[in-house]
Write an enzyme that holds these catalytic residues in place. Structure first.
Site, mmCIF file in Angstrom:
data_model
loop_
_atom_site.group_PDB
_atom_site.id
_atom_site.type_symbol
_atom_site.label_atom_id
_atom_site.label_comp_id
_atom_site.label_asym_id
_atom_site.label_seq_id
_atom_site.Cartn_x
_atom_site.Cartn_y
_atom_site.Cartn_z
ATOM 1 N N CYS A 300 0.802 -1.222 0.000
ATOM 2 C CA CYS A 300 0.000 0.000 0.000
ATOM 3 C C CYS A 300 0.839 1.279 0.000
ATOM 4 O O CYS A 300 0.518 2.222 -0.724
ATOM 5 C CB CYS A 300 -0.977 0.033 1.166
ATOM 6 S SG CYS A 300 -0.688 -1.174 2.429
ATOM 7 N N ARG A 329 7.119 -11.379 5.073
ATOM 8 C CA ARG A 329 6.558 -11.312 6.420
ATOM 9 C C ARG A 329 7.212 -12.376 7.273
ATOM 10 O O ARG A 329 7.349 -13.526 6.850
ATOM 11 C CB ARG A 329 5.035 -11.554 6.377
ATOM 12 C CG ARG A 329 4.333 -10.505 5.550
ATOM 13 C CD ARG A 329 2.837 -10.714 5.541
ATOM 14 N NE ARG A 329 2.239 -9.759 4.617
ATOM 15 C CZ ARG A 329 0.932 -9.691 4.350
ATOM 16 N NH1 ARG A 329 0.107 -10.526 4.962
ATOM 17 N NH2 ARG A 329 0.460 -8.805 3.512
ATOM 18 N N GLN A 347 1.652 -10.969 -3.971
ATOM 19 C CA GLN A 347 0.215 -10.730 -3.960
ATOM 20 C C GLN A 347 -0.241 -10.171 -5.296
ATOM 21 O O GLN A 347 0.482 -9.413 -5.930
ATOM 22 C CB GLN A 347 -0.126 -9.710 -2.873
ATOM 23 C CG GLN A 347 0.197 -10.171 -1.473
ATOM 24 C CD GLN A 347 -0.159 -9.103 -0.466
ATOM 25 O OE1 GLN A 347 0.327 -7.980 -0.543
ATOM 26 N NE2 GLN A 347 -1.014 -9.446 0.485
ATOM 27 N N ASP A 349 -1.993 -7.646 -5.927
ATOM 28 C CA ASP A 349 -2.471 -6.564 -5.078
ATOM 29 C C ASP A 349 -2.899 -5.344 -5.899
ATOM 30 O O ASP A 349 -2.320 -5.067 -6.941
ATOM 31 C CB ASP A 349 -1.324 -6.150 -4.146
ATOM 32 C CG ASP A 349 -1.848 -5.535 -2.873
ATOM 33 O OD1 ASP A 349 -3.078 -5.423 -2.710
ATOM 34 O OD2 ASP A 349 -1.016 -5.155 -2.021
ATOM 35 N N HIS A 351 -4.795 -1.194 -5.371
ATOM 36 C CA HIS A 351 -5.397 -0.171 -4.530
ATOM 37 C C HIS A 351 -6.213 0.754 -5.394
ATOM 38 O O HIS A 351 -5.727 1.242 -6.413
ATOM 39 C CB HIS A 351 -4.320 0.591 -3.755
ATOM 40 C CG HIS A 351 -3.633 -0.275 -2.752
ATOM 41 N ND1 HIS A 351 -2.523 -1.003 -3.077
ATOM 42 C CD2 HIS A 351 -3.947 -0.577 -1.469
ATOM 43 C CE1 HIS A 351 -2.150 -1.710 -2.015
ATOM 44 N NE2 HIS A 351 -2.991 -1.483 -1.035
ATOM 45 N N LYS A 430 -14.331 -5.089 5.887
ATOM 46 C CA LYS A 430 -13.768 -5.823 4.744
ATOM 47 C C LYS A 430 -14.634 -6.998 4.352
ATOM 48 O O LYS A 430 -15.499 -7.445 5.102
ATOM 49 C CB LYS A 430 -12.363 -6.300 5.081
ATOM 50 C CG LYS A 430 -12.292 -7.212 6.299
ATOM 51 C CD LYS A 430 -10.883 -7.767 6.478
ATOM 52 C CE LYS A 430 -10.850 -8.760 7.629
ATOM 53 N NZ LYS A 430 -9.604 -9.510 7.711
ATOM 54 N N HIS A 476 -8.357 -1.537 -0.665
ATOM 55 C CA HIS A 476 -7.229 -2.450 -0.804
ATOM 56 C C HIS A 476 -7.816 -3.804 -1.175
ATOM 57 O O HIS A 476 -8.687 -4.293 -0.485
ATOM 58 C CB HIS A 476 -6.497 -2.514 0.543
ATOM 59 C CG HIS A 476 -5.459 -3.559 0.624
ATOM 60 N ND1 HIS A 476 -4.139 -3.272 0.763
ATOM 61 C CD2 HIS A 476 -5.558 -4.895 0.586
ATOM 62 C CE1 HIS A 476 -3.459 -4.407 0.798
ATOM 63 N NE2 HIS A 476 -4.294 -5.410 0.687
#
Length: 602
Positions: A300, A329, A347, A349, A351, A430, A476
């Site tokens: 992000c 992580r 990911q 991913d 946004h 979410k 997200h």
RNA sequence: GCUGACAUAGCUCAGUUGGCUAGAGCAGUUGAUUUGUAAUCAACAGGCCCGGGGUUCAAAUCCUCGUGUCAGCACCA
């Protein structure tokens, strides 16, 4: 068949209790119904405890409930118990069961119970949690246990069970407490069901992506590389590349722009975002020229920096950035599990920066995107809407608005969803996407989160129609979740038999003899022209052997070519599953492959 | 991270109570064979027995500390 319990006011009550209290109700018989299994498995847990007590007299018992996958009992012994001891315990259980001890219940006061179990700190811990004045004790043979019931009338009814796992478990599920031994088991009313269950477990083991990934050379892990860091092998690389390119196109169609943030960013930025304080324990840090950097655990912040690169007008919104973002992580070693839980993963991913008014339509679009992908892979999935947690930031009205937007989006798509009250992220509600694989297991993959926190913390803004500065909302979202986990799930879902459009190799070409190799190569080149990977099996082995080897790679299609085929410009196709053969002209074959490889668009 | 189990050839696994040169199948290499739909034959090559330390006349085997894997717990995307 005699009843084993009755159902009274929706409560399962054992026969002895029902008789004492004069309750009547629907009879529960010993079968594989939910109610019956509940009683049977609970009693089997007690039988196991009885066996453990007789084999390890110092054993102290905590709780032994039934769970989705059977039952377990938590206990403590001086001697260590391992997998190898399960057989011994099972044998002892059977020998007790053969004695057909009745299961008798009696009640004593809490005070009496505390005296009775005075030297058993685990039972005392159980009683701590019971508010009642009296407790019930169940007795079978010499063995007695504090328990709420209900139980079978006799342990003689227990015949078809299996102890499956032994492990540790924290007392009361709290990692600060001592660790007990836990043994899991399963029980059924009849032999066939037990057998079917064990076969289902064996089927799951056969599909294990760690095993298949190794066999099919998709990925590997190496001790010298480090735990949780997957290595993608060529076959896995091809599969992954196909998935990536399909998804890339799908993102572009929906107006997403590819971007890329750096792998590590200065720690100060992670302090601004709140990750340093809230997620720091899971992050990797390093120092460059005396400045601390954090390796990104999420993408992000990078995307926020893209957003900040220029001024935005309300006319530009929504703005959608996507990235196959590599994140790191630090997971506990014990949590690592094949590709499902790793320390470095990618990911899918994105946004979305939008206005508050656009939230709903954007959510609808993402949900539709998710549905397109999941139905393509024939996954059943369910969605959970998670609402405001106790600890939350942001305005109540915005929370209400955004939660409602999530729900509206679901309703408009007629998609069923469940509510997870208070399960949202601290910065917003979410939707989590849980997919069910071919053998009924659920996995959490994608997630759609509304975030009012980061735009605030980074003071993001756009110009409104009065040229006023307005803060955008961030959505997200990840659809697959991560390529690692998703490919792991896909592998198990298809048991390694990937459909044509993502298979690592689409076609295996088997020339009958050396003289047919040239034609095989020509065919292979034609396949590359239509975006299809093939492999030629022309080694110095018998034809049978080469077909066998090709079959074992789980390639969707095998074509055999020899004199006949070359003469007639045809191919002999062998189907992966049916092993049936049929012939097609080369042209028909190429058209078929092209259709199958390109039939999927997300 | 916690409890327990495990780690031998690229893979799957044998290896007795510590005792001779650590074995097999598959995969690999080299020959022979040129095959019509699930394993042709033969020879060869493959090992710091996960890594440090220790015990012992002697360690793949016993102890210890790491690393990694597995089952679950806890954590979690």
């Amino acid at each position: 068949m005699n009843a084993i319990a009755i159902k009274h006011n929706d409560q399962i009550i054992d026969l002895q209790t029902a008789e004492q209290l004069g309750f009547e109700g629907e009879q529960i018989h010993l079968d594989n119904s939910e109610d019956s299994l509940e009683v049977l498995r609970h009693s089997t847990a007690h039988l196991m405890a009885q066996a453990i007590k007789s084999l390890y007299p110092d054993a102290k018992f905590y709780v032994g409930p039934t769970v989705k996958e059977g039952f377990y009992y938590d206990f403590k012994t001086q001697t260590e118990i391992g997998e190898g001891d399960l057989k011994k315990i099972e044998k002892q259980m059977l020998s007790f069961a053969k004695k057909k001890y009745p299961i008798e219940k009696y009640e004593i006061s809490m005070d009496e119970a505390k005296v009775k179990f005075a030297d058993d700190h685990l039972k005392l811990a159980v009683m701590e949690r019971i508010p009642d004045e009296t407790v019930s004790i169940y007795k079978q043979g010499e063995f007695e246990d504090l328990c709420r019931g209900p139980h079978l009338p006799s342990i003689g009814l227990i015949r078809y069970f299996k102890l499956t796992k032994v492990s540790g478990a924290y007392l009361g599920g709290d990692s600060k407490n001592e660790m007990l031994t836990r043994i899991y088991g399963i029980a059924f009313a009849d032999k066939e069901s037990l057998k079917a269950h064990m076969e289902m477990l064996a089927e799951a083991a056969k599909r294990d992506h760690r095993k298949l990934g190794n066999e099919m050379k998709l990925f590997t892990f190496r001790e010298e590389v480090g735990a949780g860091f997957p290595i993608w092998l060529p076959a896995g690389g091809r599969l992954r590349a196909r998935l990536e390119s399909l998804l890339f196109k799908a993102h572009r169609k929906r107006g997403y722009e590819p971007v890329r943030g750096p792998e590590m960013l200065k720690s100060d930025l992670w302090k601004t975002s709140g990750h340093y304080q809230n997620y720091g324990e899971n992050m990797y840090f390093t120092s460059i020229d005396d400045v601390e950097f954090g390796v990104k655990p999420m993408n992000c912040v990078g995307h926020i920096k893209v957003y900040e690169d220029e001024l935005h007008s309300y006319r530009d919104l929504p703005i959608k950035y996507f990235e196959y973002g590599v994140v790191h992580r630090h997971e506990f070693t014990g949590a690592l599990h094949g590709l499902f839980r790793v320390r470095e993963f990618t990911q899918d991913d994105a946004h979305i920066f939008c206005t508050v008014d656009q939230i709903e339509e954007q959510i609808i679009e993402v949900v539709d995107f998710v549905d397109k992908i999941m139905s393509t892979f024939e996954f059943d999935y369910k969605m959970m809407v998670s609402t405001r947690p106790e600890k939350a930031v942001g305005d109540d009205k915005v929370w209400e608005l955004s939660t409602q937007a999530l729900k509206n989006a679901m309703d408009k798509n007629s998609l069923p969803y469940e509510i997870d009250e208070g399960g949202g992220a601290f910065y917003g509600p979410k939707i989590d996407i849980k997919i069910t694989d071919a053998i009924g297991r659920e996995w959490q993959c994608g997630t759609i989160q509304l975030d009012f926190n980061l735009p605030e913390r980074f003071e993001l803004e756009y110009n409104g129609d009065d040229n006023e500065k307005i803060q955008p909302v961030m959505i997200h979202r990840a659809i697959l979740g991560s390529f690692e986990r998703f490919i792991g799930i896909l592998t198990e879902h298809y048991a390694g038999e990937f459909p044509m459009f993502i298979a690592p190799t689409q076609v295996a070409i088997v020339p009958v003899a050396d003289v047919h190799k040239d034609y095989a190569k020509q065919l292979s080149d034609k396949l590359i022209d239509i975006n299809t990977d093939s492999e030629i099996y022309a080694r110095n082995d018998s034809l049978n052997k080469r077909i066998r080897v090709a079959e074992k790679t789980r390639v969707p299609m095998i074509v055999v070519i020899g004199d006949e085929e070359i003469k007639n410009k045809t191919v002999a196709i062998r189907d992966r599953r049916t092993r049936e053969q049929y012939n097609l002209s080369e042209e028909e074959f190429l058209t078929l492959i092209q259709t199958k490889v390109n039939e999927v668009n997300f």
